[in-house]
Design a protein around this motif. Structure first.
Motif, mmCIF file in Angstrom:
data_model
loop_
_atom_site.group_PDB
_atom_site.id
_atom_site.type_symbol
_atom_site.label_atom_id
_atom_site.label_comp_id
_atom_site.label_asym_id
_atom_site.label_seq_id
_atom_site.Cartn_x
_atom_site.Cartn_y
_atom_site.Cartn_z
ATOM 1 N N GLU A 187 -6.448 -3.940 -5.047
ATOM 2 C CA GLU A 187 -5.733 -2.708 -5.381
ATOM 3 C C GLU A 187 -6.449 -1.600 -4.600
ATOM 4 O OE1 GLU A 187 -2.840 -0.902 -6.437
ATOM 5 O OE2 GLU A 187 -2.971 -2.632 -7.797
ATOM 6 N N ASP A 239 -5.902 -9.584 -2.551
ATOM 7 C CA ASP A 239 -5.144 -8.991 -3.669
ATOM 8 C C ASP A 239 -5.805 -7.725 -4.196
ATOM 9 O OD1 ASP A 239 -3.039 -10.779 -3.720
ATOM 10 O OD2 ASP A 239 -4.124 -12.217 -4.968
ATOM 11 N N THR A 266 -1.965 -21.832 -2.977
ATOM 12 C CA THR A 266 -2.331 -21.053 -4.171
ATOM 13 C C THR A 266 -2.659 -21.985 -5.334
ATOM 14 O OG1 THR A 266 -0.872 -19.308 -3.407
ATOM 15 C CG2 THR A 266 -1.528 -19.226 -5.721
ATOM 16 N N ASP A 286 -0.896 -13.591 3.657
ATOM 17 C CA ASP A 286 -1.863 -14.528 3.092
ATOM 18 C C ASP A 286 -2.949 -14.825 4.134
ATOM 19 O OD1 ASP A 286 -3.176 -16.452 1.624
ATOM 20 O OD2 ASP A 286 -1.749 -18.046 2.147
ATOM 21 N N SER A 337 -5.432 -5.994 0.860
ATOM 22 C CA SER A 337 -4.717 -5.452 -0.300
ATOM 23 C C SER A 337 -3.637 -6.401 -0.773
ATOM 24 C CB SER A 337 -4.064 -4.121 0.064
ATOM 25 O OG SER A 337 -2.880 -4.356 0.802
ATOM 26 N N ARG A 338 -3.124 -6.155 -1.970
ATOM 27 C CA ARG A 338 -1.883 -6.772 -2.403
ATOM 28 C C ARG A 338 -0.813 -6.428 -1.379
ATOM 29 N NH1 ARG A 338 -2.242 -5.007 -8.643
ATOM 30 N NH2 ARG A 338 -4.112 -6.276 -8.933
#
Lengths: 274, 274
Positions: A177, A175, A28, A153, A148-149
């Motif tokens: 929504e 990530d 990240t 990963d 999605s969130r």
């Protein structure tokens, strides 16, 4: 083509910078991940600007000279077998690892491309499943995969491996929504279908009625608990793959394969007359 | 319903007799295997005469009283959590394990039943793949799964787990000689299709031409090297799942799902007129 003498210590700076990408926090931070094995590395090298460093053993460099030749401006580090063991996350490393920049694009980029087939994974936690669905989506001709969130990963080594290079072929967005994606896709004229073993609409009947012919987004949910009510309520249809025998359900990746190939077929074939 | 006091030692005779079934040699000798977790055990108990012993923790017996009640004549052993850890092959055991008799039947039994959809796995080595295909075959309404010589042991714990109970639903046949099975199935009027990513026949075109409507046996090959020439030559058609995107291939279980559901659909739907 930049090369270097063989690195024999896992403490060399370039090796340390790469091995720490096994941890999500470092991925990240650096916005980089590792692709391992000749197939994934070949696909990564096919995406201009993606590979920032290549690690190869002497043996792998002999076996896959085309990979070293394709490295372009990226430094090629020759490493010992022991260093490769430290870099690789498989038990029998194939001798080549690439450091790659993150690939994900924004939801707006995906929607703006007016895709005819999109996959949205909602809270999918198993990296093997996520990677397999990305590979299957690519095979079925889908034009993007959204995660999605709360999903695994996508740059996790197991996910990259299960994806078999497909994450370098089609846009990935992370990530996400779900409600926002559903609204945007629907606003762009895409029919949103939620896959659910208990869904009221049978996949075959939907295909027969022409319901799969237009631009479609498929939502697949978590392995154990499926899709939350908010998602199934927001979808245009909640679709089940028919169970003809006595199995309780299909697993996520096989259900996705059946749905995506049903869409691929419907989008490519004229409806029967009458 | 036979019960016993809680067993707290993994050296108890009943526990030793069960735990050794983790090894293929003991499974082969005893013609028994282990089914683990409430779902698999429920399905096993649904096959009369299959379960010869049931192991449950107190917690699992409270949570699943219906499993203990369904044990019939089989002894039910209450065991401590530690003993369950020894019996179970998952890292977080769900507290219930059944000792089951082998389920496989002869090829002649399968052929005599005139099945309309059969799966033949040739040299499939990964237990997760084999189990997933068994589950998918069940879901798609196939009536038997045949495993060739050289396939993974179908009673391997990982295969049983991936099968999610489906091996208790449809006949399984093992140690199959592929050429013999092809000859017998074809003699019984079954069309034999070999799945191969490089096959000359496109799955969708075969479906459109009515080629999937009759009794069909699908052969799926090894994960890495596919099907040997002798098998593809013996098949009526060598069929590829179309790759619409840039993926090199599908994995075994997803390719099988697409093929089997294409057959299930074709066998249940009238051909379009004209």
């Amino acid at each position: 083509m930049p090369t270097a003498g063989e690195i024999t210590s896992a403490r060399a700076a370039a090796v340390v910078a790469a091995t720490r990408l096994a941890k999500r926090s470092f991925r990240t931070r650096d916005r980089r991940f590792l692709a391992e094995g000749p197939q994934a590395v070949r696909e990564a090298l096919g995406c201009p600007g993606t590979v920032s460093a290549l690690f190869v053993t002497a043996e792998a460099a002999d076996r896959h000279p085309e990979l070293v030749a394709a490295a372009g401006g990226a430094p090629v580090h020759r490493v010992s077998g022991q260093v490769m063991d430290a870099l690789a996350q498989t038990t029998t490393p194939q001798g080549v690892v690439a450091v790659c920049g993150f690939l994900d694009v924004g939801l707006d980029t995906v929607v703006a491309a007016a895709p005819h087939l999109v996959v949205l994974l909602a809270q999918v936690r198993d990296p093997g499943n996520a990677g397999t669905v990305i590979r299957t989506a690519d095979a079925a001709g889908a034009q993007a995969v959204l995660l999605s969130r709360g999903c695994v990963d996508v740059y996790n080594a197991k996910c990259v491996r299960a994806g078999a290079g497909s994450m370098f072929h089609l846009p990935i967005s992370v990530d996400i929504e779900v409600s926002e994606a559903v609204a945007e896709l629907r606003g762009a004229g895409t029919r949103v279908l939620a896959a659910d073993g208990a869904g009221p609409v049978d996949l075959d009947e939907l295909a027969d009625s022409g319901g799969l012919a237009g631009p479609t987004a498929w939502i697949f949910g978590n392995e154990a608990w499926g899709l939350p009510a908010a998602v199934t309520e927001a979808a245009d249809e909640v679709v089940r793959v028919p169970i003809h025998g006595r199995a309780e359900s299909l697993n996520l990746a096989t259900a996705a394969a059946v749905c995506l190939y049903a869409s691929a077929r419907a989008q490519r074939r004229p409806m029967p007359k009458g």
